[in-house]
Design an enzyme around this catalytic site. Structure first.
Site, short mmCIF file in Angstrom:
data_model
loop_
_atom_site.label_atom_id
_atom_site.label_comp_id
_atom_site.label_asym_id
_atom_site.label_seq_id
_atom_site.Cartn_x
_atom_site.Cartn_y
_atom_site.Cartn_z
N GLY A 1 5.08 -32.55 -14.16
CA GLY A 1 5.44 -33.46 -13.06
C GLY A 1 4.27 -33.47 -12.10
N HIS A 2 3.48 -34.54 -12.16
CA HIS A 2 2.25 -34.62 -11.35
C HIS A 2 2.43 -35.68 -10.28
CE1 HIS A 2 -0.27 -32.90 -14.94
NE2 HIS A 2 0.70 -32.10 -14.54
N LYS B 1 -2.62 -30.75 -9.54
CA LYS B 1 -3.54 -31.32 -10.54
C LYS B 1 -3.53 -32.84 -10.49
CE LYS B 1 -1.18 -29.13 -13.67
NZ LYS B 1 -0.32 -28.28 -12.83
N GLN C 1 0.82 -27.98 -16.63
CA GLN C 1 1.18 -26.56 -16.42
C GLN C 1 -0.01 -25.79 -15.84
OE1 GLN C 1 2.14 -27.90 -19.91
NE2 GLN C 1 3.73 -28.77 -18.65
N THR D 1 12.13 -26.65 -18.84
CA THR D 1 12.44 -27.92 -18.17
C THR D 1 13.46 -28.72 -18.99
OG1 THR D 1 10.61 -28.99 -19.32
CG2 THR D 1 10.14 -28.07 -17.14
N GLY E 1 -3.46 -32.02 2.79
CA GLY E 1 -2.29 -32.88 2.79
C GLY E 1 -2.22 -33.60 1.46
N ASP F 1 1.94 -26.80 -11.01
CA ASP F 1 2.22 -27.47 -9.73
C ASP F 1 1.18 -27.17 -8.65
OD1 ASP F 1 4.55 -28.42 -10.91
OD2 ASP F 1 5.68 -26.64 -10.32
N GLU F 2 -0.05 -26.99 -9.06
CA GLU F 2 -1.12 -26.66 -8.11
C GLU F 2 -1.65 -27.88 -7.38
OE1 GLU F 2 -1.20 -26.07 -11.38
OE2 GLU F 2 -1.40 -23.93 -11.76
N ARG G 1 14.15 -28.14 -9.24
CA ARG G 1 14.49 -26.74 -8.90
C ARG G 1 13.62 -26.25 -7.75
NH1 ARG G 1 13.66 -23.90 -14.63
NH2 ARG G 1 12.07 -25.51 -14.73
N PRO G 2 14.18 -25.41 -6.84
CA PRO G 2 13.33 -24.82 -5.81
C PRO G 2 12.28 -23.93 -6.47
CG PRO G 2 15.60 -23.96 -5.68
CD PRO G 2 15.58 -24.99 -6.77
#
Ligand code: GDP
Ligand code: IMO
Ligand code: MG
Length: 422
Positions: free
Chosen positions: A40-41, A16, A216, A123, A407, A13-14, A295-296
């Site tokens: 999830g991108h 990508k 990932q 997941t 952003g 989740d960086e 999920r948080p």
């Protein structure tokens, strides 16, 4: 560089998806090389957000060829749904050697987790069990799935071998029902299927610009991550040749996507995790909720021990620093420079999970900046404290920053180095 890997340098989740879409404006081909719809991108164009799970993040750029390579595991239902929702006109090819995620594997993912005491927090998309089936040589490849006779034979063999076990665990669907349910999806998938290694090698010979989009992150790598709290494939740049069918020396470099802080979804050690109220402030500001499972996300400071490790095991030529804007308004910002383990200062990620869990981070504390930086479009426009922060990241990671982002939108991305012309 004509062929560049975009790799998550942390726990996923960086950003990508955003960086791939951004660089895809100058690319001809985007290849997803591992994972499945556990990813999830997010790609944001103007105000609209697109959430991609299986499709490469080149699908929103006209004229880009998108390839789902052999290292991926593909849920055919998710593939159809996503393609129809995102962009039916995208140019897509699916490897005939990729593996298919069946409802059985999704069931097993949940069933395995429910029986574990050390839950990974997957997941629940069937990713682990599908790679298990692949390694056990009882998986279903795309090439066989799209041939009705081969698909039926496969189900016969699988149920002969495992039918009783599935039943005992509570998977009650018969092979006949499974066949009927999935056959329309096999028909849907068929026109997209090709030998993607042949295709990719041909495109490379034609000197096309290729982006390899990881899912990932390095710390979730099956081999190099915080095992067993990892995914079941390798997101590293090193895994690209194997998972796409090209020669290793054709990969020319990589860009490690790295948040200005760290997040993690799911369980497992996280030395720089913030456990105070500050975590929820950053979570809300950065909308840090999983794209796939909602999920948080757990929140922590940037960890440069883990980043240097990611650079070593994966190879990172450059960094793209994302979500810098989220840190605006903090009085101080911390960065992990080393760990202390059993009283000794160390500069590596221990293989032992117990040791990693005991690591206490040693921080460098920087002054924060108060200005809103969402409209910044050059390094010079950044407040001096933000400039210093980026310089520190370069110094500690020993990696030059090619891109930073302030952003989620395309225009909030600032290029410091044109890596295609490096
Ligand atoms: P991926 O899995 O690596 O593609 O990343 P995700 O899409 O799961 O999570 C990254 C999130 O950060 C998404 O919501 C993006 O829209 C958002 N994002 C990416 N870059 C920036 C940035 O520079 N600033 C802010 N505020 N959000 C960003
Ligand atoms: P992107 O590509 C963040 C995590 C899960 C869990 C572990 C194993 O969006 O960065 P799995 O379902 O793969 O067997 O789960 O890995 N995980 C991710 N975390 N981003 C992802 O993808 C992830 N994909 C899997 O939360 O801890
Ligand atoms: Mg994600």
């Amino acid at each position: 560089m004509n062929r560049i890997v975009i790799v998550g340098s942390q726990w996923g989740d960086e950003g990508k998806g955003k960086i791939t879409d951004y660089l895809a404006s100058k690319a001809d081909v985007v290849v997803r090389y591992q994972g499945g719809n556990n990813a999830g991108h997010t790609v944001q164009i103007k105000e609209k957000k697109y959430f991609l799970h299986l499709l490469p993040s080149g699908v929103l750029r006209p004229n880009v060829v998108n390839i789902l390579a052999n290292g991926m595991v593909i849920n055919p239902l998710a593939f159809k749904e996503e393609l129809e929702n995102i962009n039916k006109n995208a140019v897509i090819f699916v490897s005939n050697r990729a593996h298919i995620v069946l409802p059985i594997e999704i069931f097993l993912d949940g069933s395995n987790e429910s029986r574990k005491t050390n839950k990974i927090g997957t997941t629940n998309r069937g990713i682990g069990p599908t790679y298990e089936m692949k390694a056990s040589r009882i998986g279903l490849r795309v090439v066989d799935f799209i041939d009705p006779k081969e698909f039926k034979n496969y189900l016969d063999r699988l149920y002969d071998l495992k039918g009783e076990e599935f039943l005992k665990l509570g998977f009650l669907t018969s092979k006949e029902d499974l066949y009927k349910e999935l056959l329309p999806y096999a028909h849907y998938l068929k026109p997209f299927v090709t030998d993607s290694s042949l295709l990719l090698n041909k495109l490379i010979q034609e000197n096309k610009k290729v982006l390899f989009e990881g899912a990932q992150g390095v710390m979730l790598c099956l081999d190099h991550g915080t095992y067993p709290y990892v995914t079941s494939s390798s997101p590293t740049a090193a895994s690209v040749p194997l998972n796409t069918g090209i020669a290793p020396w054709l990969v020319e470099g990589s860009i490690g996507v790295c948040k200005a802080y760290t997040t993690r979804v799911g369980n497992g050690p996280f030395p720089s995790e913030i456990l105070s109220e500050l975590a929820s402030i950053i979570r809300e500001k950065g909308h840090e909720y999983g794209v796939t499972t909602k999920r948080p996300r757990r929140i922590g400071w940037l960890d440069t021990v883990a980043l240097r490790y990611a650079k070593n095991v994966s190879g990172l030529s450059y960094l793209a620093i994302t979500l810098l804007d989220v840190l605006s308004g903090l009085k101080e910002i911390k960065v992990v420079k080393s760990y202390t383990l059993k009283g000794v200062e160390i500069d590596y990620v221990p293989a032992s999970l117990n040791d990693f869990q005991m690591c206490k981070p040693n921080y460098i504390v920087m002054n924060g900046w108060q200005e809103n930086i969402e409209n910044v479009r050059s390094f010079k426009e950044l407040p001096i404290e933000a400039q210093d922060y980026l310089k520190l990241i370069e110094k500690l990671s020993k990696t030059p920053i090619a891109i930073f982002s302030v952003g989620p939108a395309r225009e909030q991305t600032i290029t410091l180095k044109d890596i295609f012309n490096d």
